[in-house]
Design a protein around this motif. Structure first.
Motif, PDB file in Angstrom:
ATOM      1  N   ALA A  15       0.947  -1.085  -0.132  1.00 52.77           N
ATOM      2  CA  ALA A  15      -0.149   0.339   0.276  1.00 52.77           C
ATOM      3  C   ALA A  15       0.865   1.087  -0.196  1.00 52.77           C
ATOM      4  CB  ALA A  15      -0.895  -0.253   1.241  1.00 52.77           C
ATOM      5  N   ALA A  16       0.035   2.446  -0.511  1.00 50.94           N
ATOM      6  CA  ALA A  16       0.792   3.191  -0.499  1.00 50.94           C
ATOM      7  C   ALA A  16       0.913   4.043   1.439  1.00 50.94           C
ATOM      8  CB  ALA A  16       0.197   4.454  -0.980  1.00 50.94           C
ATOM      9  N   SER A  17       0.175   3.772   1.759  1.00 45.37           N
ATOM     10  CA  SER A  17       0.728   4.420   3.581  1.00 45.37           C
ATOM     11  C   SER A  17       1.610   3.536   4.231  1.00 45.37           C
ATOM     12  CB  SER A  17      -0.042   4.015   4.062  1.00 45.37           C
ATOM     13  OG  SER A  17      -0.980   4.786   3.252  1.00 45.37           O
ATOM     14  N   PRO A  18       2.621   3.049   5.143  1.00 45.63           N
ATOM     15  CA  PRO A  18       3.337   2.799   5.723  1.00 45.63           C
ATOM     16  C   PRO A  18       2.457   2.206   6.357  1.00 45.63           C
ATOM     17  CG  PRO A  18       3.519   4.633   6.756  1.00 45.63           C
ATOM     18  CD  PRO A  18       2.773   4.681   5.634  1.00 45.63           C
ATOM     19  N   GLY A  19       2.647   0.591   7.152  1.00 43.72           N
ATOM     20  CA  GLY A  19       2.585  -0.699   7.772  1.00 43.72           C
ATOM     21  C   GLY A  19       3.043  -1.739   7.687  1.00 43.72           C
ATOM     22  N   PRO A  20       2.691  -3.245   8.507  1.00 49.01           N
ATOM     23  CA  PRO A  20       3.015  -4.029   8.884  1.00 49.01           C
ATOM     24  C   PRO A  20       3.109  -4.811   7.131  1.00 49.01           C
ATOM     25  CG  PRO A  20       1.322  -3.870   9.836  1.00 49.01           C
ATOM     26  CD  PRO A  20       1.523  -2.566   9.831  1.00 49.01           C
ATOM     27  N   HIS A  21       4.196  -6.130   7.396  1.00 50.30           N
ATOM     28  CA  HIS A  21       4.382  -6.687   6.448  1.00 50.30           C
ATOM     29  C   HIS A  21       3.515  -8.002   7.198  1.00 50.30           C
ATOM     30  CE1 HIS A  21       6.636  -9.944   3.074  1.00 50.30           C
ATOM     31  NE2 HIS A  21       4.890  -9.500   3.080  1.00 50.30           N
ATOM     32  N   VAL A  22       1.963  -8.003   6.584  1.00 46.09           N
ATOM     33  CA  VAL A  22       1.336  -9.721   7.372  1.00 46.09           C
ATOM     34  C   VAL A  22       1.368 -10.632   5.617  1.00 46.09           C
ATOM     35  CG1 VAL A  22      -0.877 -10.262   8.002  1.00 46.09           C
ATOM     36  CG2 VAL A  22       0.086  -8.163   8.080  1.00 46.09           C
ATOM     37  N   ALA A  23       1.857 -11.765   6.066  1.00 43.67           N
ATOM     38  CA  ALA A  23       1.486 -12.471   5.472  1.00 43.67           C
ATOM     39  C   ALA A  23       0.523 -13.660   5.204  1.00 43.67           C
ATOM     40  CB  ALA A  23       3.539 -14.146   5.471  1.00 43.67           C
ATOM     41  N   LEU A  24      -0.145 -14.391   4.821  1.00 47.72           N
ATOM     42  CA  LEU A  24      -0.950 -15.488   5.031  1.00 47.72           C
ATOM     43  C   LEU A  24      -0.526 -16.503   4.387  1.00 47.72           C
ATOM     44  CD1 LEU A  24      -4.146 -13.181   4.547  1.00 47.72           C
ATOM     45  CD2 LEU A  24      -2.908 -13.582   6.664  1.00 47.72           C
ATOM     46  N   ILE A  25      -0.796 -18.009   5.040  1.00 46.06           N
ATOM     47  CA  ILE A  25      -0.054 -18.902   4.438  1.00 46.06           C
ATOM     48  C   ILE A  25      -1.303 -19.981   4.042  1.00 46.06           C
ATOM     49  CG2 ILE A  25       2.129 -20.649   4.435  1.00 46.06           C
ATOM     50  CD1 ILE A  25       3.423 -17.673   4.467  1.00 46.06           C
ATOM     51  N   SER A  26      -1.075 -20.413   3.055  1.00 51.28           N
ATOM     52  CA  SER A  26      -1.661 -21.819   3.080  1.00 51.28           C
ATOM     53  C   SER A  26      -1.282 -22.521   1.982  1.00 51.28           C
ATOM     54  CB  SER A  26      -3.413 -21.307   2.006  1.00 51.28           C
ATOM     55  OG  SER A  26      -2.410 -21.613   0.382  1.00 51.28           O
ATOM     56  N   LEU A  27      -1.792 -24.268   1.929  1.00 48.85           N
ATOM     57  CA  LEU A  27      -1.100 -25.223   1.983  1.00 48.85           C
ATOM     58  C   LEU A  27       0.411 -25.183   2.274  1.00 48.85           C
ATOM     59  CD1 LEU A  27      -2.218 -24.691  -2.503  1.00 48.85           C
ATOM     60  CD2 LEU A  27      -3.388 -26.652  -0.385  1.00 48.85           C
ATOM     61  N   ILE A  28       0.359 -25.495   3.453  1.00 41.41           N
ATOM     62  CA  ILE A  28       1.899 -25.777   3.956  1.00 41.41           C
ATOM     63  C   ILE A  28       1.913 -27.197   3.368  1.00 41.41           C
ATOM     64  CG2 ILE A  28       3.022 -26.562   5.961  1.00 41.41           C
ATOM     65  CD1 ILE A  28       4.006 -24.804   5.245  1.00 41.41           C
ATOM     66  N   HIS A  29       1.051 -27.515   3.778  1.00 42.97           N
ATOM     67  CA  HIS A  29      -0.144 -29.006   3.541  1.00 42.97           C
ATOM     68  C   HIS A  29      -1.087 -29.320   2.157  1.00 42.97           C
ATOM     69  CE1 HIS A  29       0.782 -29.800   7.691  1.00 42.97           C
ATOM     70  NE2 HIS A  29       1.644 -30.422   7.444  1.00 42.97           N
ATOM     71  N   GLY A  30      -0.083 -30.048   0.882  1.00 40.50           N
ATOM     72  CA  GLY A  30      -1.101 -29.979   0.069  1.00 40.50           C
ATOM     73  C   GLY A  30      -2.530 -30.565  -0.017  1.00 40.50           C
ATOM     74  N   ASN A  31      -3.027 -30.709   0.816  1.00 42.47           N
ATOM     75  CA  ASN A  31      -4.225 -31.362   0.701  1.00 42.47           C
ATOM     76  C   ASN A  31      -5.358 -30.669   1.199  1.00 42.47           C
ATOM     77  OD1 ASN A  31      -3.083 -32.448   3.574  1.00 42.47           O
ATOM     78  ND2 ASN A  31      -4.468 -34.189   3.637  1.00 42.47           N
ATOM     79  N   GLU A  32      -4.784 -29.634   2.193  1.00 40.76           N
ATOM     80  CA  GLU A  32      -5.287 -28.823   3.148  1.00 40.76           C
ATOM     81  C   GLU A  32      -5.962 -27.802   2.449  1.00 40.76           C
ATOM     82  OE1 GLU A  32      -3.159 -28.135   6.928  1.00 40.76           O
ATOM     83  OE2 GLU A  32      -3.214 -30.326   7.168  1.00 40.76           O
ATOM     84  N   ILE A  33      -7.227 -27.378   1.501  1.00 35.07           N
ATOM     85  CA  ILE A  33      -7.375 -26.784   0.960  1.00 35.07           C
ATOM     86  C   ILE A  33      -8.559 -25.736   0.919  1.00 35.07           C
ATOM     87  CG2 ILE A  33      -7.372 -28.926  -1.110  1.00 35.07           C
ATOM     88  CD1 ILE A  33      -9.921 -28.704  -1.135  1.00 35.07           C
ATOM     89  N   ALA A  34      -8.566 -26.151   1.785  1.00 33.10           N
ATOM     90  CA  ALA A  34      -9.650 -24.498   2.460  1.00 33.10           C
ATOM     91  C   ALA A  34      -9.047 -22.830   2.426  1.00 33.10           C
ATOM     92  CB  ALA A  34     -10.094 -24.772   4.152  1.00 33.10           C
ATOM     93  N   GLY A  35      -7.544 -23.028   3.051  1.00 31.05           N
ATOM     94  CA  GLY A  35      -6.833 -22.027   3.160  1.00 31.05           C
ATOM     95  C   GLY A  35      -7.148 -21.654   1.626  1.00 31.05           C
ATOM     96  N   ALA A  36      -6.379 -22.574   1.397  1.00 34.67           N
ATOM     97  CA  ALA A  36      -5.692 -21.768  -0.778  1.00 34.67           C
ATOM     98  C   ALA A  36      -6.984 -21.311  -1.330  1.00 34.67           C
ATOM     99  CB  ALA A  36      -5.977 -22.967  -1.346  1.00 34.67           C
ATOM    100  N   LEU A  37      -8.654 -22.557  -0.718  1.00 35.20           N
ATOM    101  CA  LEU A  37     -10.011 -21.387  -1.464  1.00 35.20           C
ATOM    102  C   LEU A  37      -9.545 -20.126  -1.120  1.00 35.20           C
ATOM    103  CD1 LEU A  37     -13.107 -24.225  -0.628  1.00 35.20           C
ATOM    104  CD2 LEU A  37     -11.850 -22.893  -3.531  1.00 35.20           C
ATOM    105  N   LEU A  38      -9.566 -19.665   0.326  1.00 31.93           N
ATOM    106  CA  LEU A  38      -9.737 -18.373   1.155  1.00 31.93           C
ATOM    107  C   LEU A  38      -9.379 -16.946   0.018  1.00 31.93           C
ATOM    108  CD1 LEU A  38     -11.102 -16.588   2.470  1.00 31.93           C
ATOM    109  CD2 LEU A  38      -9.181 -16.498   4.112  1.00 31.93           C
ATOM    110  N   LEU A  39      -7.422 -17.540  -0.414  1.00 36.83           N
ATOM    111  CA  LEU A  39      -6.923 -16.787  -0.765  1.00 36.83           C
ATOM    112  C   LEU A  39      -6.784 -16.481  -2.100  1.00 36.83           C
ATOM    113  CD1 LEU A  39      -3.722 -17.462   0.960  1.00 36.83           C
ATOM    114  CD2 LEU A  39      -5.430 -16.624   1.541  1.00 36.83           C
TER     115      LEU A  39
END
Length: 313
Positions: free
Chosen positions: A32-56
């Motif tokens: 973003a143009a405004s400063p702020g924290p760097h936030v990371a959302l991680i999905s599929l650390i396990h290849g069969n856990e698809i709910a997080g990938a659907l969200l992202l």
């Protein structure tokens, strides 16, 4: 012994448009143009856990952008996900080894080679710049949703403030290797990494929990507008007092326990590990993610004590 059949009630996410990434394969980052924290959302650390990938994938499709700071969305184990088959969904957890057990610096810098290590080594420099991380997971066996906060005070405090899910578990991880949230990058003061277990794999309710948790984090960090809904009550903290690792292939619980269940009395028999009895070490013992088919050398259950607001067990 064959695993029970757990139906896949979520659609398989279409990651075709998102495989290339704009930072790394499967990694999208927006500033973003405004400063702020760097936030990371991680999905599929396990290849069969698809709910997080659907969200992202949905958020990418909708063009989600942060109001301030930087937002990074990661589809982690693309090679394992490429093997996902809804008719046999447990087989695509990983290719060579568990991607959530390789985040020790000695392992990452060592000579060992695997599909998962190659991906972890590619992602590791990104982690150095992340201030807040939320790792989106689900569970095979029935269990109440929870947040795993590792053993850093900043992560515990953040998990409790989010309140979604309402249980925050402080633990020491697994004997078989370090998780992403245990990575050295997140041990630094002012950084925090959480792992949210949204519920059982492949269930619509699990998707809803992950969406609520990720949304709460983005609002808390200011990357999304604050909610006008009533504030979510803070979470409740539990501290792991014992991690039970199966020492034999014959590990078996004495009954069907559910994750989140509280056993009232100390010394209650929980399981047999060969000839060894596994019993509750204290009253009001919380069972964290019991695994009925635990393999030798793997975590079978974590036993925890609930902590009140004053820090008393």
């Amino acid at each position: 012994m064959a695993l029970p059949v757990f139906p896949v009630q979520l659609p398989v996410p279409d990651l075709g448009p998102w495989l290339g990434g704009n930072l790394l394969p499967g990694v999208w980052s927006f500033e973003a143009a405004s400063p702020g924290p760097h936030v990371a959302l991680i999905s599929l650390i396990h290849g069969n856990e698809i709910a997080g990938a659907l969200l992202l994938a949905r958020w990418l499709r909708e063009g989600l952008r942060p109001l301030r700071g930087r937002l990074t969305l990661v589809f982690a184990n693309l090679d394992a996900f490429a093997r996902f088959d809804p008719t046999d969904p447990t087989l695509s957890r990983f290719v060579d080894e568990d991607l959530n057990r390789v985040w020790d610096e000695r392992v990452l810098l060592g000579p060992r080679r695997s599909s998962e290590l190659a991906r972890a080594r590619a992602l590791r420099p990104l982690m150095d710049g992340v201030d807040v991380l939320l790792d989106l997971h689900s569970m095979l066996w029935p269990s109440d949703p929870l947040i795993l906060a590792g053993d850093t005070p900043d992560a515990r405090a953040l998990g409790l403030r989010l309140g979604v899910p309402g249980l925050v578990v402080a633990d020491q991880g697994h004997s078989t290797g370090r998780r992403l949230i245990d990575c050295a990058a997140f041990a630094r003061l002012g950084r925090a990494a959480l792992l949210v277990e949204g519920g059982q794999h492949w269930q619509p309710a699990t998707f809803e929990v992950l969406e609520a948790s990720a949304t709460a984090l983005l609002r808390h960090t200011g990357l999304l507008p604050a909610s006008t809904a009533p504030a979510t009550p803070p979470g409740r903290l539990a501290e792991v007092t014992r991690t039970v690792t199966a020492t034999t292939h014959g590990f078996a619980f004495v009954q069907d326990f559910r994750g989140g269940q509280v056993i009232p009395a100390r010394n209650t028999l929980l399981a047999l590990d060969g000839e060894q009895e596994i019993r509750t070490p204290h009253d009001n013992c919380l069972l964290v993610m019991p695994t009925p088919r635990a393999l030798r050398g793997h975590t079978a259950v974590r036993l925890a004590r609930l902590v009140d607001e004053a820090g008393h067990s």
